[in-house]
Design a protein around this motif. Structure first.
Motif, PDB file in Angstrom:
ATOM      1  N   ARG A 104      -9.345  -5.683  -4.110  1.00  0.00           N
ATOM      2  CA  ARG A 104      -8.853  -4.312  -4.099  1.00  0.00           C
ATOM      3  C   ARG A 104      -7.594  -4.134  -3.267  1.00  0.00           C
ATOM      4  O   ARG A 104      -6.908  -3.130  -3.410  1.00  0.00           O
ATOM      5  CB  ARG A 104      -9.932  -3.352  -3.561  1.00  0.00           C
ATOM      6  CG  ARG A 104     -11.100  -3.204  -4.494  1.00  0.00           C
ATOM      7  CD  ARG A 104     -10.639  -2.496  -5.774  1.00  0.00           C
ATOM      8  NE  ARG A 104     -11.617  -2.574  -6.828  1.00  0.00           N
ATOM      9  CZ  ARG A 104     -11.485  -3.325  -7.929  1.00  0.00           C
ATOM     10  NH1 ARG A 104     -10.422  -4.068  -8.113  1.00  0.00           N
ATOM     11  NH2 ARG A 104     -12.409  -3.333  -8.844  1.00  0.00           N
ATOM     12  N   HIS A 105      -7.284  -5.109  -2.395  1.00  0.00           N
ATOM     13  CA  HIS A 105      -6.140  -4.953  -1.495  1.00  0.00           C
ATOM     14  C   HIS A 105      -5.389  -6.281  -1.376  1.00  0.00           C
ATOM     15  O   HIS A 105      -5.979  -7.298  -1.035  1.00  0.00           O
ATOM     16  CB  HIS A 105      -6.605  -4.508  -0.100  1.00  0.00           C
ATOM     17  CG  HIS A 105      -7.424  -3.262  -0.155  1.00  0.00           C
ATOM     18  ND1 HIS A 105      -6.850  -2.020  -0.287  1.00  0.00           N
ATOM     19  CD2 HIS A 105      -8.767  -3.071  -0.144  1.00  0.00           C
ATOM     20  CE1 HIS A 105      -7.811  -1.116  -0.339  1.00  0.00           C
ATOM     21  NE2 HIS A 105      -8.985  -1.730  -0.261  1.00  0.00           N
ATOM     22  N   LEU A 106      -4.104  -6.226  -1.675  1.00  0.00           N
ATOM     23  CA  LEU A 106      -3.230  -7.374  -1.478  1.00  0.00           C
ATOM     24  C   LEU A 106      -2.259  -6.988  -0.373  1.00  0.00           C
ATOM     25  O   LEU A 106      -1.407  -6.115  -0.551  1.00  0.00           O
ATOM     26  CB  LEU A 106      -2.482  -7.732  -2.760  1.00  0.00           C
ATOM     27  CG  LEU A 106      -1.486  -8.894  -2.652  1.00  0.00           C
ATOM     28  CD1 LEU A 106      -2.167 -10.173  -2.146  1.00  0.00           C
ATOM     29  CD2 LEU A 106      -0.816  -9.135  -3.987  1.00  0.00           C
ATOM     30  N   ILE A 115      -5.841  -3.024  -7.721  1.00  0.00           N
ATOM     31  CA  ILE A 115      -5.439  -3.669  -6.470  1.00  0.00           C
ATOM     32  C   ILE A 115      -4.245  -2.923  -5.889  1.00  0.00           C
ATOM     33  O   ILE A 115      -3.210  -2.802  -6.541  1.00  0.00           O
ATOM     34  CB  ILE A 115      -5.064  -5.152  -6.703  1.00  0.00           C
ATOM     35  CG1 ILE A 115      -6.234  -5.904  -7.351  1.00  0.00           C
ATOM     36  CG2 ILE A 115      -4.626  -5.800  -5.397  1.00  0.00           C
ATOM     37  CD1 ILE A 115      -5.855  -7.258  -7.913  1.00  0.00           C
ATOM     38  N   THR A 116      -4.410  -2.433  -4.663  1.00  0.00           N
ATOM     39  CA  THR A 116      -3.343  -1.728  -3.973  1.00  0.00           C
ATOM     40  C   THR A 116      -2.528  -2.718  -3.153  1.00  0.00           C
ATOM     41  O   THR A 116      -3.087  -3.566  -2.455  1.00  0.00           O
ATOM     42  CB  THR A 116      -3.919  -0.642  -3.038  1.00  0.00           C
ATOM     43  OG1 THR A 116      -4.622   0.311  -3.836  1.00  0.00           O
ATOM     44  CG2 THR A 116      -2.828   0.064  -2.251  1.00  0.00           C
ATOM     45  N   LEU A 117      -1.199  -2.609  -3.252  1.00  0.00           N
ATOM     46  CA  LEU A 117      -0.305  -3.427  -2.431  1.00  0.00           C
ATOM     47  C   LEU A 117      -0.099  -2.758  -1.079  1.00  0.00           C
ATOM     48  O   LEU A 117       0.076  -1.547  -0.999  1.00  0.00           O
ATOM     49  CB  LEU A 117       1.060  -3.600  -3.107  1.00  0.00           C
ATOM     50  CG  LEU A 117       1.113  -4.393  -4.397  1.00  0.00           C
ATOM     51  CD1 LEU A 117       2.546  -4.422  -4.921  1.00  0.00           C
ATOM     52  CD2 LEU A 117       0.578  -5.791  -4.202  1.00  0.00           C
ATOM     53  N   HIS A 118      -0.095  -3.573  -0.038  1.00  0.00           N
ATOM     54  CA  HIS A 118       0.177  -3.115   1.318  1.00  0.00           C
ATOM     55  C   HIS A 118       1.336  -3.964   1.838  1.00  0.00           C
ATOM     56  O   HIS A 118       1.255  -5.194   1.815  1.00  0.00           O
ATOM     57  CB  HIS A 118      -1.049  -3.301   2.212  1.00  0.00           C
ATOM     58  CG  HIS A 118      -2.263  -2.584   1.706  1.00  0.00           C
ATOM     59  ND1 HIS A 118      -2.552  -1.286   2.041  1.00  0.00           N
ATOM     60  CD2 HIS A 118      -3.256  -2.992   0.869  1.00  0.00           C
ATOM     61  CE1 HIS A 118      -3.690  -0.918   1.452  1.00  0.00           C
ATOM     62  NE2 HIS A 118      -4.119  -1.939   0.728  1.00  0.00           N
ATOM     63  N   LEU A 119       2.389  -3.330   2.270  1.00  0.00           N
ATOM     64  CA  LEU A 119       3.600  -4.027   2.717  1.00  0.00           C
ATOM     65  C   LEU A 119       3.717  -3.896   4.229  1.00  0.00           C
ATOM     66  O   LEU A 119       4.094  -2.841   4.737  1.00  0.00           O
ATOM     67  CB  LEU A 119       4.830  -3.449   2.022  1.00  0.00           C
ATOM     68  CG  LEU A 119       4.754  -3.345   0.496  1.00  0.00           C
ATOM     69  CD1 LEU A 119       6.014  -2.695  -0.053  1.00  0.00           C
ATOM     70  CD2 LEU A 119       4.515  -4.710  -0.127  1.00  0.00           C
ATOM     71  N   HIS A 120       3.394  -4.959   4.949  1.00  0.00           N
ATOM     72  CA  HIS A 120       3.347  -4.934   6.406  1.00  0.00           C
ATOM     73  C   HIS A 120       4.573  -5.597   7.035  1.00  0.00           C
ATOM     74  O   HIS A 120       5.099  -6.567   6.494  1.00  0.00           O
ATOM     75  CB  HIS A 120       2.097  -5.665   6.897  1.00  0.00           C
ATOM     76  CG  HIS A 120       0.819  -5.076   6.382  1.00  0.00           C
ATOM     77  ND1 HIS A 120       0.308  -3.890   6.843  1.00  0.00           N
ATOM     78  CD2 HIS A 120      -0.035  -5.507   5.423  1.00  0.00           C
ATOM     79  CE1 HIS A 120      -0.819  -3.624   6.216  1.00  0.00           C
ATOM     80  NE2 HIS A 120      -1.044  -4.586   5.336  1.00  0.00           N
ATOM     81  N   HIS A 121       4.958  -5.085   8.188  1.00  0.00           N
ATOM     82  CA  HIS A 121       6.004  -5.696   9.019  1.00  0.00           C
ATOM     83  C   HIS A 121       7.296  -5.931   8.242  1.00  0.00           C
ATOM     84  O   HIS A 121       7.847  -7.025   8.230  1.00  0.00           O
ATOM     85  CB  HIS A 121       5.504  -6.999   9.652  1.00  0.00           C
ATOM     86  CG  HIS A 121       4.193  -6.844  10.338  1.00  0.00           C
ATOM     87  ND1 HIS A 121       4.041  -6.109  11.488  1.00  0.00           N
ATOM     88  CD2 HIS A 121       2.960  -7.301  10.009  1.00  0.00           C
ATOM     89  CE1 HIS A 121       2.776  -6.132  11.850  1.00  0.00           C
ATOM     90  NE2 HIS A 121       2.092  -6.841  10.974  1.00  0.00           N
ATOM     91  N   ARG A 122       7.768  -4.868   7.641  1.00  0.00           N
ATOM     92  CA  ARG A 122       8.971  -4.961   6.809  1.00  0.00           C
ATOM     93  C   ARG A 122      10.232  -5.007   7.668  1.00  0.00           C
ATOM     94  O   ARG A 122      10.458  -4.114   8.474  1.00  0.00           O
ATOM     95  CB  ARG A 122       9.038  -3.740   5.879  1.00  0.00           C
ATOM     96  CG  ARG A 122       7.876  -3.647   4.917  1.00  0.00           C
ATOM     97  CD  ARG A 122       7.978  -2.410   4.042  1.00  0.00           C
ATOM     98  NE  ARG A 122       8.414  -1.219   4.736  1.00  0.00           N
ATOM     99  CZ  ARG A 122       7.604  -0.347   5.328  1.00  0.00           C
ATOM    100  NH1 ARG A 122       6.313  -0.533   5.316  1.00  0.00           N
ATOM    101  NH2 ARG A 122       8.100   0.720   5.920  1.00  0.00           N
ATOM    102  N   PRO A 123      11.087  -6.020   7.477  1.00  0.00           N
ATOM    103  CA  PRO A 123      12.385  -6.019   8.164  1.00  0.00           C
ATOM    104  C   PRO A 123      13.262  -4.882   7.630  1.00  0.00           C
ATOM    105  O   PRO A 123      13.064  -4.386   6.515  1.00  0.00           O
ATOM    106  CB  PRO A 123      13.003  -7.377   7.813  1.00  0.00           C
ATOM    107  CG  PRO A 123      11.994  -8.127   7.045  1.00  0.00           C
ATOM    108  CD  PRO A 123      10.876  -7.210   6.668  1.00  0.00           C
TER     109      PRO A 123
END
Length: 128
Positions: A57-59, A89-97
């Motif tokens: 469910r989460h990428l 599936i939900t995308l999660h974008l972490h620590h983006r420059p």
């Protein structure tokens, strides 16, 4: 598991369980590496589905070590969203420059990429 791709690019599986997969993206995601990114992530998603069924469910994608990102990388990311969102599936974008965030904002796709997928059991998408 670290997957080595063309010079200056790799992905690393940080964690995985039935409902979440965490990947780190390292180096350049550009014209030279976008096809390999797409192929590698597709292979990881297929392997996850083979092991856990359709429970993902989460990428979560960690961009801490991203050094370059261009329109081809954006196209690969949009292609990933086209695959994951209909599957719940939900995308999660972490620590983006900053350069990555800027391209997502200028093109207006940030909300589209991180929109909560139907069937995802989380609150709204996380974009930290």
């Amino acid at each position: 598991m670290t997957t080595r791709l063309p010079a200056g690019f790799s992905t690393t599986v940080q964690a995985a369980d039935a409902h979440a997969l965490r990947l780190a993206v390292h180096g350049y995601l550009d014209h030279d590496t976008c096809d390999e990114f797409a192929s590698t992530v597709a292979t990881l998603l297929d392997a996850h589905a083979a092991r856990h069924g359709p429970a993902l469910r989460h990428l979560h994608l960690d961009w801490t070590d991203l050094t370059a990102f261009d329109s081809s990388g954006l196209a690969a990311l949009l292609g990933l969203r086209r695959r994951t969102h209909p599957a719940g599936i939900t995308l999660h974008l972490h620590h983006r420059p900053a350069h990555f965030t800027r391209l997502l904002e200028v093109t207006g796709v940030m909300g589209h990429l991180t929109e909560r997928a139907r069937g995802a059991d989380s609150p709204e998408a996380v974009i930290s």
